[in-house]
Scaffold this motif. Structure first.
Motif, PDB file in Angstrom:
ATOM      1  N   GLU A   1       0.769  -1.100   0.044  1.00 40.19           N
ATOM      2  CA  GLU A   1      -0.161  -0.003   0.026  1.00 40.19           C
ATOM      3  C   GLU A   1       0.712   1.014  -0.094  1.00 40.19           C
ATOM      4  O   GLU A   1       0.605   2.225  -0.687  1.00 40.19           O
ATOM      5  N   ARG A   2       1.804   1.139   0.717  1.00 44.45           N
ATOM      6  CA  ARG A   2       2.956   2.515   0.751  1.00 44.45           C
ATOM      7  C   ARG A   2       3.424   2.584  -0.649  1.00 44.45           C
ATOM      8  O   ARG A   2       3.650   3.719  -1.020  1.00 44.45           O
ATOM      9  N   ILE A   3       3.618   1.621  -1.577  1.00 43.92           N
ATOM     10  CA  ILE A   3       4.187   1.712  -2.654  1.00 43.92           C
ATOM     11  C   ILE A   3       3.155   2.042  -3.893  1.00 43.92           C
ATOM     12  O   ILE A   3       3.456   3.010  -4.555  1.00 43.92           O
TER      13      ILE A   3
ATOM     14  N   SER B   1       1.445   7.384  -2.058  1.00 46.43           N
ATOM     15  CA  SER B   1       2.605   6.795  -2.323  1.00 46.43           C
ATOM     16  C   SER B   1       3.785   7.884  -2.720  1.00 46.43           C
ATOM     17  O   SER B   1       3.445   8.945  -3.419  1.00 46.43           O
TER      18      SER B   1
ATOM     19  N   TYR C   1       6.229   7.255  -4.455  1.00 49.58           N
ATOM     20  CA  TYR C   1       7.003   6.807  -5.721  1.00 49.58           C
ATOM     21  C   TYR C   1       6.282   7.355  -6.852  1.00 49.58           C
ATOM     22  O   TYR C   1       4.905   7.562  -6.768  1.00 49.58           O
TER      23      TYR C   1
ATOM     24  N   GLN D   1       5.870   3.433 -10.409  1.00 46.10           N
ATOM     25  CA  GLN D   1       4.926   2.357  -9.886  1.00 46.10           C
ATOM     26  C   GLN D   1       4.395   1.242 -11.090  1.00 46.10           C
ATOM     27  O   GLN D   1       4.324   0.008 -11.134  1.00 46.10           O
TER      28      GLN D   1
END
Length: 126
Positions: A31-33, A38, A40, A45
């Motif tokens: 979920e963080r990515i 995010s 990122y 992604q």
């Protein structure tokens, strides 16, 4: 140890060590990515999604992305997992399926992946 790369510093440091990450924490990393907040870039992604895309699934209305893994102790597989996320019409669904070895069943990453895909598919039918 990952037999595709014999450099233990790169492949075994979290598989056969004291570093433990729970299935919940693995899903939180996904979920963080890939989540709305995010840090990122969209390009990063999308590149990750390309290598994580599961192509052997029956449903075409869901895209499943994930990564398998396994842990060994003394050369014996003691756990295996598949962690990732699914893109559905309702949004993203983050998951991690972890299988622990028992005396009655050996575990494998492909089995964890199969179970995860079935759960996501069943969940999306609700």
């Amino acid at each position: 140890m990952n037999t595709n790369n014999n450099n233990r510093a790169l492949t075994g440091f979290w598989i056969e060590s004291s570093l433990l990450i729970s299935p919940k924490e693995q899903a939180e990393v996904m979920e963080r990515i890939f989540g709305e907040n995010s840090e990122y870039s969209e390009e990063t992604q999308n590149e990750l999604k390309q290598v994580m895309l599961v192509t052997d699934q029956e449903r075409t209305d869901i895209s499943v992305y994930g990564k398998t893994g396994m842990g060994k102790t003394d050369g014996i597989i003691v756990d295996a997992w598949f962690t990732g996320f699914a893109e559905t019409a309702e949004g993203k669904l983050y998951f991690c399926v972890r299988l622990g070895r028992t005396d009655s069943m050996n575990v494998s990453s492909p089995l964890a992946k199969e179970i995860a895909i079935q759960i996501v598919s069943d969940y999306s039918k609700l």
